[in-house]
Design a protein around this motif. Structure first.
Motif, PDB file in Angstrom:
ATOM      1  N   UNK A  27       0.805  -1.213   0.000  1.00 30.86           N
ATOM      2  CA  UNK A  27       0.000   0.000   0.000  1.00 30.86           C
ATOM      3  C   UNK A  27       0.844   1.271   0.000  1.00 30.86           C
ATOM      4  N   UNK A  28       2.011   1.240   0.618  1.00 26.54           N
ATOM      5  CA  UNK A  28       2.795   2.469   0.758  1.00 26.54           C
ATOM      6  C   UNK A  28       4.060   2.473  -0.097  1.00 26.54           C
ATOM      7  N   UNK A  29       4.206   1.464  -0.955  1.00 22.61           N
ATOM      8  CA  UNK A  29       5.418   1.407  -1.764  1.00 22.61           C
ATOM      9  C   UNK A  29       6.636   1.101  -0.923  1.00 22.61           C
ATOM     10  N   UNK A  30       6.506   0.124  -0.042  1.00 18.81           N
ATOM     11  CA  UNK A  30       7.593  -0.206   0.864  1.00 18.81           C
ATOM     12  C   UNK A  30       8.371  -1.434   0.447  1.00 18.81           C
ATOM     13  N   UNK A  31       9.484  -1.649   1.126  1.00 22.58           N
ATOM     14  CA  UNK A  31      10.278  -2.861   0.985  1.00 22.58           C
ATOM     15  C   UNK A  31      10.463  -3.460   2.374  1.00 22.58           C
ATOM     16  N   UNK A  58       6.638 -10.172  -5.203  1.00 24.99           N
ATOM     17  CA  UNK A  58       5.658  -9.083  -5.179  1.00 24.99           C
ATOM     18  C   UNK A  58       6.203  -7.865  -4.438  1.00 24.99           C
ATOM     19  N   UNK A  59       6.953  -8.095  -3.363  1.00 23.31           N
ATOM     20  CA  UNK A  59       7.536  -7.021  -2.560  1.00 23.31           C
ATOM     21  C   UNK A  59       8.995  -7.370  -2.281  1.00 23.31           C
ATOM     22  N   UNK A  60       9.933  -6.492  -2.592  1.00 19.35           N
ATOM     23  CA  UNK A  60      11.345  -6.794  -2.303  1.00 19.35           C
ATOM     24  C   UNK A  60      11.566  -7.064  -0.820  1.00 19.35           C
ATOM     25  N   UNK A  61      12.348  -8.106  -0.524  1.00 22.62           N
ATOM     26  CA  UNK A  61      12.678  -8.478   0.853  1.00 22.62           C
ATOM     27  C   UNK A  61      14.189  -8.404   1.060  1.00 22.62           C
ATOM     28  N   UNK A  93      13.387   6.373  -2.304  1.00 23.13           N
ATOM     29  CA  UNK A  93      12.027   6.874  -2.184  1.00 23.13           C
ATOM     30  C   UNK A  93      11.024   5.855  -1.718  1.00 23.13           C
ATOM     31  N   UNK A  94      11.485   4.755  -1.155  1.00 24.86           N
ATOM     32  CA  UNK A  94      10.595   3.728  -0.622  1.00 24.86           C
ATOM     33  C   UNK A  94      10.543   3.842   0.904  1.00 24.86           C
ATOM     34  N   UNK A  95       9.645   3.076   1.523  1.00 21.24           N
ATOM     35  CA  UNK A  95       9.515   3.076   2.976  1.00 21.24           C
ATOM     36  C   UNK A  95      10.003   1.730   3.521  1.00 21.24           C
ATOM     37  N   UNK A  96      10.979   1.732   4.413  1.00 26.55           N
ATOM     38  CA  UNK A  96      11.425   0.462   5.017  1.00 26.55           C
ATOM     39  C   UNK A  96      10.348  -0.074   5.964  1.00 26.55           C
ATOM     40  N   UNK A  97      10.023  -1.363   5.805  1.00 23.86           N
ATOM     41  CA  UNK A  97       9.050  -2.027   6.667  1.00 23.86           C
ATOM     42  C   UNK A  97       9.754  -3.225   7.297  1.00 23.86           C
ATOM     43  N   UNK A  98      10.092  -3.102   8.562  1.00 24.95           N
ATOM     44  CA  UNK A  98      10.780  -4.182   9.271  1.00 24.95           C
ATOM     45  C   UNK A  98       9.726  -5.113   9.852  1.00 24.95           C
TER      46      UNK A  98
END
Length: 331
Positions: A27-31, A58-61, A93-98
């Protein structure tokens, strides 16, 4: 200087952190950065509940499959690597999601712990390991208490690996180890929003039991056998809940059902410890995600995200623009 923005998803094992992290990142363009101490190991996929190949596409890890089963992966390693990933993700420009449930690893990152990078002393470590074998964990912990009572208070007697490491540091530096408690109140280098995935206790325990059964069907026993045969029982990877409980069965010392029951019990106990850690040590915004369907979970998470104005509004807008979504001034 503006701090980098980081979302952290925490909660007990089997609570649905992986699913929540994927929904939020999309949703937020995160990784996603894995904050799980065991997902770093190559070949340990089932027992560590890694995101699937499709989910990682689907989402970079980051932080998955970066270590062999023969290597150690410490909180200090994680903090250093995660800081680099956060810098890189934010710069693009992405948001880190831990996403993860290893409390010390998350705390090390959010409080920028100093782990005192002392070189290992193999000969002294062998001496300590011999003393451990001869005298036991309690005796070794007492040696630490004699030298550094504060360190002994922080480290549980059963955590022999950390006791040995603390004694190594004391020998090399000739003084008291720096207490992590002295760093607990340090200002975080990041703007952190920590979301906790909460589940009703009876539902959580059923999920844990069901997941162990599913893992067994998916090949967990074969994975544990491979780990035991290729690395032995003493490497860090083999100490993880999910593998060590199966070694007695693999050695034909007990029935499979007994090993699986032990694994379920240890997993439930671990879930309790995770909840205690995050409730006592972190500023967590808890969300009750007892709802069962993915659609219901997504609705709750989206509603939550839409209520966030700062510090994540820039990250949300950046993610939407990258995907070509229309701007939403209410976000």
């Amino acid at each position: 200087m503006t701090k980098q923005e980081v979302i952290i998803i925490v909660g007990p094992t089997a609570s649905g952190k992986t699913e929540a992290g994927l929904m939020i990142a999309q949703q937020i363009g995160g990784e996603i950065i894995s904050g799980d101490s065991m997902q770093a190991y190559q070949g340990l996929d089932i027992g560590t509940a890694k995101a699937s190949v499709e989910e990682r596409q689907a989402v970079p890890h980051h932080g998955i499959d970066i270590k062999t089963i023969h290597e150690a992966y410490t909180a200090a390693d994680f903090k250093e690597r995660a800081a680099g990933w956060i810098e890189d993700i934010s710069r693009r420009g992405k948001v880190p999601v831990v996403v993860g449930g290893t409390g010390l690893y998350i705390r090390a990152l959010t409080r920028n712990f100093d782990f005192q990078k002392s070189a290992a002393d193999p000969q002294y470590r062998l001496t300590l390991e011999h003393q451990l074998e001869q005298h036991g964990k309690q005796w070794l912990h007492e040696q630490l208490r004699i030298q550094d009572s504060e360190a002994a208070e922080r480290i549980h007697p059963n955590n022999a690996r950390r006791v040995i490491r603390a004694l190594e540091i004391l020998k090399q530096q000739g003084g008291r180890t720096i207490a992590f408690s002295e760093q607990e109140e340090a200002e975080s280098p990041y703007t952190v929003r920590m979301i906790g995935i909460d589940i009703q206790r009876e539902v959580l325990y059923k999920r844990i039991n069901d997941r162990v059964d599913q893992m067994a069907e998916d090949g967990l026993i074969e994975e544990a056998k491979w780990l035991l045969e290729n690395a032995g029982p003493d490497v860090q990877a083999a100490k993880a809940i999910g593998y060590k409980e199966l070694f007695p069965y693999i050695r034909q010392e007990c029935p499979l059902e007994q090993s699986l029951d032990t694994l379920k019990q240890h997993s439930r106990n671990y879930a309790k410890r995770q909840l205690t850690w995050f409730r006592n040590k972190e500023d967590v915004e808890w969300m009750d995600m007892t709802v069962t369907s993915s659609a219901a979970k997504e609705t709750k998470l989206l509603s939550y995200l839409e209520g966030i104005r700062q510090p994540l509004s820039k990250g949300i807008q950046a993610g939407r623009k990258q995907r070509g979504d229309p701007d939403d001034e209410t976000c």
